[in-house]
Design a protein around this motif. Structure first.
Motif, PDB file in Angstrom:
ATOM      1  N   SER A 315       0.816  -1.225   0.000  1.00 40.35           N
ATOM      2  CA  SER A 315       0.000   0.000   0.000  1.00 40.35           C
ATOM      3  C   SER A 315       0.843   1.265   0.000  1.00 40.35           C
ATOM      4  N   GLY A 316       2.107   1.168   0.387  1.00 36.49           N
ATOM      5  CA  GLY A 316       3.013   2.314   0.276  1.00 36.49           C
ATOM      6  C   GLY A 316       2.860   3.386   1.340  1.00 36.49           C
ATOM      7  N   PHE A 317       2.250   3.075   2.471  1.00 37.31           N
ATOM      8  CA  PHE A 317       2.022   4.110   3.481  1.00 37.31           C
ATOM      9  C   PHE A 317       3.303   4.599   4.157  1.00 37.31           C
ATOM     10  N   GLY A 318       4.414   3.942   3.883  1.00 37.67           N
ATOM     11  CA  GLY A 318       5.686   4.407   4.428  1.00 37.67           C
ATOM     12  C   GLY A 318       6.359   5.454   3.568  1.00 37.67           C
ATOM     13  N   CYS A 363       7.393  -1.242   1.891  1.00 35.87           N
ATOM     14  CA  CYS A 363       7.588   0.176   2.216  1.00 35.87           C
ATOM     15  C   CYS A 363       6.280   0.753   2.755  1.00 35.87           C
ATOM     16  N   THR A 364       5.585  -0.037   3.575  1.00 41.24           N
ATOM     17  CA  THR A 364       4.329   0.445   4.134  1.00 41.24           C
ATOM     18  C   THR A 364       4.328   0.337   5.650  1.00 41.24           C
ATOM     19  N   ASN A 366       1.670  -0.878   7.952  1.00 44.47           N
ATOM     20  CA  ASN A 366       0.388  -1.564   8.091  1.00 44.47           C
ATOM     21  C   ASN A 366       0.683  -2.987   8.560  1.00 44.47           C
ATOM     22  N   LYS A 367       0.352  -3.297   9.785  1.00 48.34           N
ATOM     23  CA  LYS A 367       0.712  -4.598  10.346  1.00 48.34           C
ATOM     24  C   LYS A 367       0.057  -5.762   9.601  1.00 48.34           C
ATOM     25  N   LYS A 368      -1.067  -5.525   8.955  1.00 45.00           N
ATOM     26  CA  LYS A 368      -1.713  -6.607   8.204  1.00 45.00           C
ATOM     27  C   LYS A 368      -0.845  -7.028   7.018  1.00 45.00           C
ATOM     28  N   GLU A 369      -0.127  -6.074   6.439  1.00 48.79           N
ATOM     29  CA  GLU A 369       0.762  -6.373   5.324  1.00 48.79           C
ATOM     30  C   GLU A 369       2.151  -6.792   5.803  1.00 48.79           C
ATOM     31  N   ASN A 370       2.461  -6.501   7.022  1.00 50.65           N
ATOM     32  CA  ASN A 370       3.793  -6.739   7.555  1.00 50.65           C
ATOM     33  C   ASN A 370       3.815  -7.908   8.549  1.00 50.65           C
ATOM     34  N   GLU A 371       3.693  -7.590   9.828  1.00 57.64           N
ATOM     35  CA  GLU A 371       3.803  -8.628  10.868  1.00 57.64           C
ATOM     36  C   GLU A 371       2.805  -9.770  10.682  1.00 57.64           C
ATOM     37  N   LYS A 372       1.572  -9.436  10.339  1.00 61.22           N
ATOM     38  CA  LYS A 372       0.537 -10.477  10.216  1.00 61.22           C
ATOM     39  C   LYS A 372       0.842 -11.434   9.063  1.00 61.22           C
ATOM     40  N   THR A 373       1.358 -10.902   7.975  1.00 58.61           N
ATOM     41  CA  THR A 373       1.713 -11.756   6.835  1.00 58.61           C
ATOM     42  C   THR A 373       2.852 -12.701   7.198  1.00 58.61           C
ATOM     43  N   VAL A 374       3.844 -12.168   7.900  1.00 51.46           N
ATOM     44  CA  VAL A 374       4.971 -12.997   8.334  1.00 51.46           C
ATOM     45  C   VAL A 374       4.516 -14.042   9.347  1.00 51.46           C
ATOM     46  N   GLU A 375       3.653 -13.651  10.270  1.00 53.97           N
ATOM     47  CA  GLU A 375       3.133 -14.604  11.262  1.00 53.97           C
ATOM     48  C   GLU A 375       2.392 -15.752  10.568  1.00 53.97           C
TER      49      GLU A 375
END
Length: 412
Positions: A315-318, A363-364, A366-375
């Motif tokens: 999503s690019g929010f970063g 580069c965002t 958003n935990k759904k795209e980050n930590e949650k995906t990795v989990e």
């Protein structure tokens, strides 16, 4: 040649009406702008794009009924100059915007433009004292709510305070030719203001890459510092077989290639792969192999790798500072991204050798795209374990918002 404000109007039309990315729209049109006006046009385009929510809030207090899209953009340009460009006197901003209304075929509305902008000028102090974070920082409340839920109120306010600033530019030295100190000397010799920032060079002034001798000679490439940090987490050494999926524009491939190894730099679009190839040639990085590849489909022709970088579409929010229109994304429209990201991560992991490492990054923020995906990936792949994960928040002195997770494959 068209006036600078008229050119800014046309570029803003393509962004607002045609949903073009601000950086690409500017890049496409700036060659048609007088060199002396390019900084001004860029500031208007980026400024209006990032402050649209605030500008709408102010303008709507003085407008009734529906406003023509073209007229709204003209008013944006005038209001932005009044509220955010202190070096332009208010009477000049109003006069030039009334003139712009005429240039854009809106002569009928010249009196309206004049009256509304005078009221905007009178209300400027009120805006500075507003405590509504969404209006103050021109950020949708839905995004603020998401960040607050995920990162807390204090961290969210830290993010908001920098999203409307111009991001730093980082020149990464090509260590085949120079180190940071030597690169700084070359850039200063070309009248480019810069300073050493850890092992790279932070550039503090605008410049034209195409006319920069140090760039054309392959002495450096541009990469955000957060991305640079992430790429170095894989600790590439000689004889490593490294895959960089979704690699365009290539910065992370170039960073890893400097440490040796055999880098396979891949992207789904040929024109993006061509760009990586051109840059790799300029940098004389002969250990990079570029190829077109769909990261969601397993490619039997590829070898196995012991290091993989999986930088997925997000999503690019970063990187809102670089692409300010990203903040206005409808959060419902990005709900499918984690599924795509997971698919790319899972497919990428199939190329990994035993004891190999894979770095997942976005580069965002958003935990759904980050930590949650990795989990989810770790839960479904018990032979992988997490080595390290990090969220980098944007700052004025350092890089963009970024997330990465380093994982190791323990057995087959």
């Amino acid at each position: 040649m068209k006036s600078s404000r008229l050119k800014a109007f046309e570029i803003l039309q393509s962004i607002i009406r045609d949903c073009a990315y601000s950086n690409l729209a500017l890049e496409k049109e700036l060659n048609n702008v007088e060199p002396k006006d390019r900084a001004f046009v860029s500031k208007i385009v980026y400024g209006v794009t990032e402050r649209r929510l605030t500008l709408d809030y102010v303008l709507n207090k003085f407008l009734t009924g529906k406003t023509k899209p073209k007229l709204r953009i003209v008013l944006y340009i005038g209001a932005y100059q009044i509220l955010y460009m202190d070096k332009i006197p208010v009477p000049v901003a109003i006069f030039e915007t009334v003139k712009l209304a005429e240039e854009t075929g809106l002569s009928y509305y010249k009196k309206l433009v004049n009256a509304v902008l005078r009221k905007v000028a009178d209300s400027a102090e009120e805006l500075r004292n507003i405590d509504d974070l969404s209006i103050l920082y021109s950020c949708p409340q839905s995004l603020i709510n998401m960040w607050t839920k995920m990162y807390g109120k204090e961290k969210t306010e830290e993010i908001l305070k920098v999203i409307n600033d111009r991001p730093p530019i980082f020149a990464i030295p090509n260590r085949k030719f120079v180190n940071a100190e030597e690169l700084q000397y070359e850039l200063l010799s070309n009248d480019i203001e810069c300073e050493i920032f850890n092992e790279v060079v932070k550039i503090n002034s605008s410049f034209d890459l195409s006319k920069c001798k140090a760039f054309n000679d392959g002495l450096f490439y541009i990469e955000d510092y957060s991305s640079y940090i992430a790429a170095n987490e894989l600790n590439i050494v000689e004889n490593d077989i490294v895959f960089d999926f979704c690699a365009s524009p290539g910065g992370k491939s170039f960073t890893m290639a400097q440490n040796g190894g055999n880098i396979y730099s891949m992207d789904i679009h040929k024109h993006r792969v061509d760009l990586i190839q051109v840059s790799a040639k300029r940098l004389c990085l002969e250990n990079i192999t570029t190829l077109v590849n769909d990261a969601t489909i397993f490619n039997e022709s590829l070898p196995r790798a012991n290091k993989i970088l999986c930088d997925v579409p997000c999503s690019g929010f970063g990187i809102i500072r670089r692409k300010p229109e990203i903040r206005y994304k409808n959060l419902d429209e990005i709900k499918e991204l984690p599924e795509i990201q997971y698919k790319i991560l899972e497919m990428s992991s199939k190329y990994l050798t035993k004891n190999g490492e894979i770095l997942y990054s976005t580069c965002t923020l958003n935990k759904k795209e980050n930590e949650k995906t990795v989990e989810k990936f770790l839960a479904n792949h018990k032979n992988f374990s997490l080595v390290k994960q990090r969220t980098i928040f944007p700052s004025n002195s350092s890089g963009d918002g970024f997330y990465y997770a380093l994982m190791v494959k323990n057995n087959d």
